[in-house]
Design an enzyme around this catalytic site. Structure first.
Site, PDB file in Angstrom:
ATOM      1  CG  HIS A 127      -1.892  -1.133   1.218  1.00  0.00           C
ATOM      2  ND1 HIS A 127      -2.135  -1.937   2.313  1.00  0.00           N
ATOM      3  CD2 HIS A 127      -2.684  -1.587   0.212  1.00  0.00           C
ATOM      4  CE1 HIS A 127      -3.058  -2.842   1.983  1.00  0.00           C
ATOM      5  NE2 HIS A 127      -3.402  -2.657   0.720  1.00  0.00           N
ATOM      6  CD  GLU A 141      -0.313   0.340   4.480  1.00  0.00           C
ATOM      7  OE1 GLU A 141      -1.554   0.287   4.464  1.00  0.00           O
ATOM      8  OE2 GLU A 141       0.401  -0.666   4.480  1.00  0.00           O
ATOM      9  CG  HIS A 153       0.855  -3.886   5.088  1.00  0.00           C
ATOM     10  ND1 HIS A 153      -0.019  -3.566   4.084  1.00  0.00           N
ATOM     11  CD2 HIS A 153       1.512  -5.005   4.666  1.00  0.00           C
ATOM     12  CE1 HIS A 153       0.090  -4.422   3.096  1.00  0.00           C
ATOM     13  NE2 HIS A 153       1.015  -5.326   3.422  1.00  0.00           N
ATOM     14  CD  GLU A 184      -1.674  -3.799   9.051  1.00  0.00           C
ATOM     15  OE1 GLU A 184      -1.317  -2.603   8.985  1.00  0.00           O
ATOM     16  OE2 GLU A 184      -2.142  -4.416   8.086  1.00  0.00           O
TER      17      GLU A 184
HETATM   18 ZN   LIG Z   1      -1.337  -1.984   4.181  1.00  0.00          ZN
END
Ligand SMILES: [Zn+2]
Length: 329
Positions: free
Chosen positions: A56, A59, A148, A211
């Site tokens: 993404h 990020e 991420h 994350e």
């Molecule tokens: Zn992501």
């Protein structure tokens, strides 16, 4: 070259040389955003490591984290002892600091993919890069950490998603993740065609989606909080055993339900800034969907993770999860 690679990739510059050396190994730039590192001496504990970031484009903390690690390799304060494939996923989106350009890249890592377009083409290129890397190092245990940051705050600032696949996760992985500052683990309940799932499902790799805090622009990330994560990446790339901590220092959850957006008229029934893992009691309405109807929490309280009302129709608008037992260690 290693320390400049990220900047060059962002600036669209091609380095003069696609191959080169640093103190403890050599690099090969396969194509923009796909860099392979080979150690001069492979350590006996080495995994074939894939570290990916910017699947993404907005990020940035994982990109800074990999940048710090590459600088340390170049400065020879960290030595390479394992083969590593380093990937920057969505470069056009990264340049404009957007999650994606036309569609979410992190749902396309499926060998049956037939979609056309920039992100599908990138997914195919990344799948091929992973396939050839793992084939070249087929004698080594495989590992893929896809890095991420989350769109929103979280009751657990740093957590991992364990993709669903036949391969089970080694007990030592949980201990490494705990020592790397991860606070929670979310077990997926079904196939979900993310990049980490790809490596686990097709290659039996030890694989997770990390994350690492909340989305922020370059330079605004809390990199001090990611020091233990930098240690994990550095030790794995050195081919040595990472630090460990008891797995039960993390909270474990499993997915109970995926909330899928089915209608144009779709809203979530809670504030936009709701933190991940917030808990809702039975009887609470979580979503209004003019096709699927209201989603009401039944007898088991549910925790909401990754809510996003603005997904494409047919895509996941939230994961609804419940606490699960810690994995035996
Ligand atoms: Zn992501």
């Amino acid at each position: 070259m290693l320390s400049e690679w990220l900047d060059w990739t962002l600036d669209g510059e091609r380095p003069a040389q696609r191959i080169g050396r640093f103190a403890s190994g050599s690099y090969l730039l396969h194509s923009p955003g796909i860099l392979e590192l080979t150690p001069n001496t492979q350590h006996s504990g080495a995994h074939a490591c894939v570290f990916s970031a910017a699947i993404h484009g907005n990020e940035t903390a994982p990109v800074e984290l990999l940048g710090a690690w590459l600088c340390a390799l170049e400065a020879n304060t960290v030595q390479l002892g394992a083969p590593v494939l380093v990937i920057l996923g969505n470069i056009p989106a990264l340049k404009v600091q957007q999650r994606y350009i036309t569609t979410n890249l992190n749902r396309l890592f499926n060998r049956e993919l037939t979609e056309l377009g920039e992100e599908p083409d990138r997914a195919r290129a990344l799948m091929e890069a992973v396939d050839t890397f793992y084939a070249r190092h087929h004698t080594l245990p495989k590992l893929h950490y896809d890095l991420h940051t989350a769109i929103r705050d979280s009751l657990y600032a740093r957590f991992v998603v364990e993709p669903f696949a036949e391969t089970s996760t080694d007990a030592t992985q949980w201990q490494w993740l705990a020592a790397a500052g991860m606070q929670a683990v979310l077990h997926q309940h079904q196939h979900s065609w993310t990049f980490s799932h790809y490596s686990k499902h097709y290659h039996s790799a030890q694989a997770f989606t990390f994350e690492l805090g909340r989305v922020a622009p370059f330079g605004n990330n809390d990199m001090a909080a990611l020091e233990p994560m930098l240690t994990l990446i550095s030790t794995l790339s050195a081919g040595i055993e990472p630090p460990t901590k008891p797995a039960d220092s993390m909270a474990f959850f499993r997915v109970k339900h995926e909330l899928i957006r089915q209608a144009e008229a779709f809203t979530l029934c809670f504030a936009d800034d709701l933190p991940n893992f917030s808990r809702f009691e039975p009887g609470t309405c979580l979503a209004n969907d003019s096709v699927a109807g209201d989603f009401i929490v039944e007898e088991t309280p549910l925790h909401v993770v990754f809510p996003n009302a603005n997904v494409e129709i047919g895509a996941r608008a939230a994961l609804l999860v419940v606490p699960s037992k810690p994995i035996a260690t």
